[in-house]
Design an enzyme around this catalytic site. Structure first.
Site, short mmCIF file in Angstrom:
data_model
loop_
_atom_site.label_atom_id
_atom_site.label_comp_id
_atom_site.label_asym_id
_atom_site.label_seq_id
_atom_site.Cartn_x
_atom_site.Cartn_y
_atom_site.Cartn_z
N HIS B 318 -24.42 -1.53 88.89
CA HIS B 318 -25.20 -0.50 88.22
C HIS B 318 -26.43 -0.23 89.05
O HIS B 318 -27.13 -1.15 89.45
CB HIS B 318 -25.60 -0.97 86.82
CG HIS B 318 -26.09 0.14 85.94
ND1 HIS B 318 -27.28 0.77 86.19
CD2 HIS B 318 -25.55 0.73 84.86
CE1 HIS B 318 -27.45 1.72 85.27
NE2 HIS B 318 -26.42 1.71 84.45
N ARG B 338 -32.41 7.98 83.11
CA ARG B 338 -32.26 9.11 84.04
C ARG B 338 -31.72 10.35 83.32
O ARG B 338 -32.12 11.46 83.61
CB ARG B 338 -31.35 8.71 85.21
CG ARG B 338 -32.07 7.85 86.25
CD ARG B 338 -31.13 7.30 87.30
NE ARG B 338 -30.26 6.27 86.73
CZ ARG B 338 -29.00 6.07 87.07
NH1 ARG B 338 -28.43 6.83 87.99
NH2 ARG B 338 -28.29 5.12 86.50
#
Ligand SMILES: Cc1cc2nc3c(=O)[nH]c(=O)nc-3n(C[C@H](O)[C@H](O)[C@H](O)COP(=O)(O)OP(=O)(O)OC[C@H]3O[C@@H](n4cnc5c(N)ncnc54)[C@H](O)[C@@H]3O)c2cc1C
Ligand code: SF4
Ligand code: SF4
Ligand code: FES
Lengths: 224, 531
Positions: B318, B338
């Site tokens: 990740h 994000r």
């Protein structure tokens, strides 16, 4: 050289680096954890722990994976607490005050001492969410209790013997199932899929050569 | 709290913030992505892989640590196990109490089967509990299962088994509806419309969430339902070997009590492996976002019994694991940060990539930025890149962070970092096992009869990389399906004489291949003592 502090694991003294969490400190001291360790990151509630700093009157509670050690910390883990979880059929419960009365009548014995809130490892207003549950205000109870990791620390402090996280669990399920507004676009889509609306589109994708799939992917339009 | 050494870099990030918010970085071309991955993604680092010398995937390359555990010794000596003394006798045995296992148990129970769950820790001590970001489903007007298919197929590098992916996307809306009906509280507006966002690699906003406790909300609800149905859950009990019958069909498992080490035998007509992922194997020395019991056990169980693996060499790193402070090193910073508008910014305050490329591309790009480009921030414990969280409040308004990502705010808040005002430091972390046991559309392994698999232990649903939100989805879709199919299949299964001959056969293969090792597997738990 790391700075070391003294901690007392179940009363026994160990010297551990000061930047460790309680969980890591136990491992540093040589414990291979089995119970009391799940997600290691504050989500599962497996690592409920109580501690007292030598000389303090306050008994504190925390999640061992989320809390740094301190000098002269006396630590006892609470990896299990006998909560009461009532069994019910979600299709048969109704979103009314009576359901709490039936399943968790002890919530009405709350004496308002606020010990649960003070102990909560997630800083939730536990007494308040129990008050909402008493009134059958499931939506508010759900909102107030949402971040609960079901560690059981609040219940270990409650003179009325309430199993707070289980009460909140019921409230959230009732809210999610019965009280939250229905989602039309979801129901429509499920219906469309059952009607076979997308069947052809999908079947075309099943056959397409990889090169064409790449083209399709690399030129697809992306929602802003 | 950030120490002084970060001040200059933080100032650079702050100074560039307004400009960076307005700046829309270009997405990489297909060619750029390919080159980047080859050069910087851990999956392409040849020296970190070893060739399997025995078993169904002999000749294929997997990470060293996985190779060692797949080829290690059994925890039991078959001749010590009395298979006539049966401790549990059920129709369907579910191994693993995460989201896939719980969904399977509920559906098997619904179908009338006598089902039991064994799980290594407590039910819900699982990767499912930790998922923050959300779950995908194409249920909006501008979306369709076909678009979802294309996103996932491309994101997985065109390697998914298409019949599995078809099932994933077509059953997705029904999965959300099932969860809602169980009482899962999805984020909705006042009219009941789902509040959905993008995830890396999605072309439509189809990420459904329950704040940033999506997995926890799903897991605790499923667990509550399992308990309401009074399905037996045997916790702190691990499966350490599958049992076959004389016909070579899966017929149960050897279990061990994690605390007392007592060995038990469970006989079953069908078995479902739902043991999840492998982050605690720490491939290539990476930290991990996974729960304590993520040690690839299901892959070992299946492999020794003859089941094939698919894409076991592909792992997901990740892009945004916490790089600072040290206490949360490797812990996940959800992609939703994000999705909500925070961009990746280097030590000099420059936005160096589009924040929502797929995970493998993002991870590789961050590794490049910190490595060869030398634009990382020294954290004292490695390198990191800024994730400029205050952008979220600037874009979405004050209060957005507290409302949408409370778990993140809490995680950093504990260490004196207010993510509403200060950016955070991130670096890739080992996150997800893309590969796993090879199954057909009915969730049964391709070559061991009556052995079903669901969840992160499956390989092939996503291909060689997985999009955020498609895993929570797969554990529900395939978990339910495995439960239904295993229950249906159990109806006409006659279990023959139980045997552990395959364990002996595997040991012989090991010897013949000249492998000598003291390692035993499945690993069950990592050992962090004295570290
Ligand atoms: C931090 C984090 C965030 C994530 N966020 C997202 C997200 O936003 N969206 C998304 O789609 N996906 C996300 N994922 C991925 C997703 O959560 C997991 O892939 C998924 O939940 C796996 O479910 P599972 O049931 O297969 O495995 P798990 O939930 O891990 O359950 C496996 C269970 O099996 C048990 N077990 C293991 N070995 C044995 C054994 N030998 N015997 C008995 N029991 C055993 C384990 O202890 C565990 O209880 C995230 C994952 C992590 C770690
Ligand atoms: S409300 Fe109780 S069970 Fe929930 S997190 Fe707080 S202390 Fe733990
Ligand atoms: S601890 Fe128990 S009695 Fe005291 S306020 Fe909380 S719920 Fe009420
Ligand atoms: S181990 Fe899960 S909350 Fe601490």
């Amino acid at each position: 050289m790391e700075n070391m502090v003294n901690v007392f694991l179940f009363g026994k003294k160990y010297s551990v680096p000061e930047n460790l969490t309680i969980m890591r400190a136990m491992e540093y001291a040589g414990y291979q954890l089995v119970r009391g360790c799940g997600c290691r990151n504050g989500f599962c509630g497996a690592c409920a722990t109580i501690y007292r700093i030598k000389g303090d009157r306050d008994l504190k509670a925390c999640l061992a994976c989320q809390t740094k050690v301190e000098d002269n910390m006396y630590i006892a883990t609470l990896p299990f607490f006998p909560l009461v979880k009532q069994v019910y059929d979600m299709d048969k419960v109704a979103p009314t005050q009576q359901i709490m009365m039936q399943l968790y009548p002890e919530i009405y014995a709350c004496i308002g001492c606020n010990a649960c809130t003070k102990a909560c490892t997630q800083d939730l207003n536990v007494m308040q969410y129990i008050a909402y549950a008493q009134r059958g205000d499931f939506e508010k109870c759900a909102e107030e209790s949402f971040d609960c990791v079901m560690c059981g620390v609040c219940s270990s402090r409650c003179p009325a013997g309430i199993s707070h996280p289980q009460v909140a669990m019921l409230a959230r399920r009732i809210n999610g199932k019965y009280l939250a507004p229905k989602c039309d676009h979801l129901e429509n889509r499920v219906q469309e899929i059952n009607d076979g609306t997308f069947k052809e589109l999908i079947e075309a994708l099943m056959q397409k050569p990889i090169d064409e799939m790449k083209e399709l992917y690399n030129t697809r339009e992306i929602e802003k | 709290m950030y120490s002084e050494k970060f001040t200059d870099s933080i100032k650079a990030v702050e100074a560039a913030r307004a400009k960076n918010i307005a700046y829309e970085p270009a997405r990489m071309t297909a060619q750029e992505k390919e080159d980047l991955l080859k050069a910087y993604h851990p999956d392409y680092k040849e020296t970190e892989f070893a060739e399997l010398k025995i078993g169904p995937n002999k000749g294929e390359r997997v990470p060293h640590e996985l190779c060692a555990t797949l080829q290690a010794n059994s925890r039991i000596n078959p001749s010590d196990i009395d298979l006539s003394k049966i401790d549990y006798d059920v129709d369907v045995l579910v191994i693993g109490g995460g989201g896939a296992g719980a969904s399977a148990a509920i559906e098997a129970h619904e179908a009338g089967a006598n089902v039991m769950v064994v799980t290594k820790l407590r039910m819900g001590d699982a990767n499912t509990m930790m998922a923050e970001g959300g779950i995908q489903a194409a249920d909006k007007e501008n979306d369709s299962p076909a678009i979802h298919f294309v996103d996932a197929f491309g994101g997985g590098h065109f390697a998914a088994k298409r019949e599995l992916l078809r099932k994933l996307v077509c059953d997705a809306p029904e999965a959300i509806s099932w969860l809602s009906d169980l009482g899962v509280e999805f984020d909705k507006d006042k009219d009941g419309n789902m509040i959905t966002t993008h995830g890396g690699g999605t072309s439509r906003k189809r990420m459904h969430a329950a704040k940033d406790y999506s997995g926890a909300e799903i897991m605790r609800t499923l667990r509550d339902e399992v308990l309401n149905r009074q399905i037996p859950v045997v916790d702190f009990t691990a499966a350490i070997e599958l049992i076959l019958d004389e016909n070579g069909n899966a017929s149960g498992a050897v279990l061990v009590n994690m605390e007392t080490e007592e060995i038990m035998v469970a006989r079953a007509k069908t078995v479902i492996i739902a043991t999840g992922g492998a982050g605690r194997m720490h491939y290539q020395g990476f930290p991990t976002s996974n729960h304590y019991g993520a040690t690839a056990d299901g892959l070992v169980l299946g492999y020794r019994a003859g089941a094939k693996l698919l894409y076991a060499e592909t792992l997901q790193y990740h892009p945004t694991g916490a790089a600072y402070p040290e206490q949360i090193f490797g812990a996940l910073v959800t992609e939703k940060v994000r999705s909500l508008g925070a961009k990746l910014v280097n030590a000099k305050g420059e936005v160096f990539m589009h924040p929502l490329e797929t995970r493998d591309v993002s991870a590789a790009s961050i590794i490049r930025e910190c490595g060869d480009r030398g634009n990382g921030v020294d954290t004292g414990n490695g390198q990191g890149i800024w994730l400029d969280t205050p952008m979220i409040e600037a874009i979405g308004g004050e209060g957005t962070i507290e409302k949408r990502i409370p778990a993140m705010m809490r995680m950093f808040g504990k260490y004196g970092i207010d993510i509403r005002k200060e950016p955070i430091l991130i670096y890739p972390t080992l996150h997800y096992q893309n590969g796993g046991l090879d199954i057909t559309e009915d969730c049964m392994t391709t070559n061991v009869e009556n052995l079903f698999v669901a969840g992160e232990a499956v390989g092939g649903i996503h291909g060689r990389n997985r999009l955020m939100g498609n895993s929570l989805l797969d554990i529900i879709v395939f978990g339910r399906s495995a439960g239904k199919n295993a229950a249906a299949k159990a109806k006409d299964v006659k279990v023959g004489a139980l045997t552990l001959d395959h364990v002996n056969a595997f040991a012989n293969e090991r010897k013949a291949a000249g492998i000598t090792t003291d390692e035993v597997s499945p690993k069950l738990l990592p050992d962090y003592r004295n570290k």
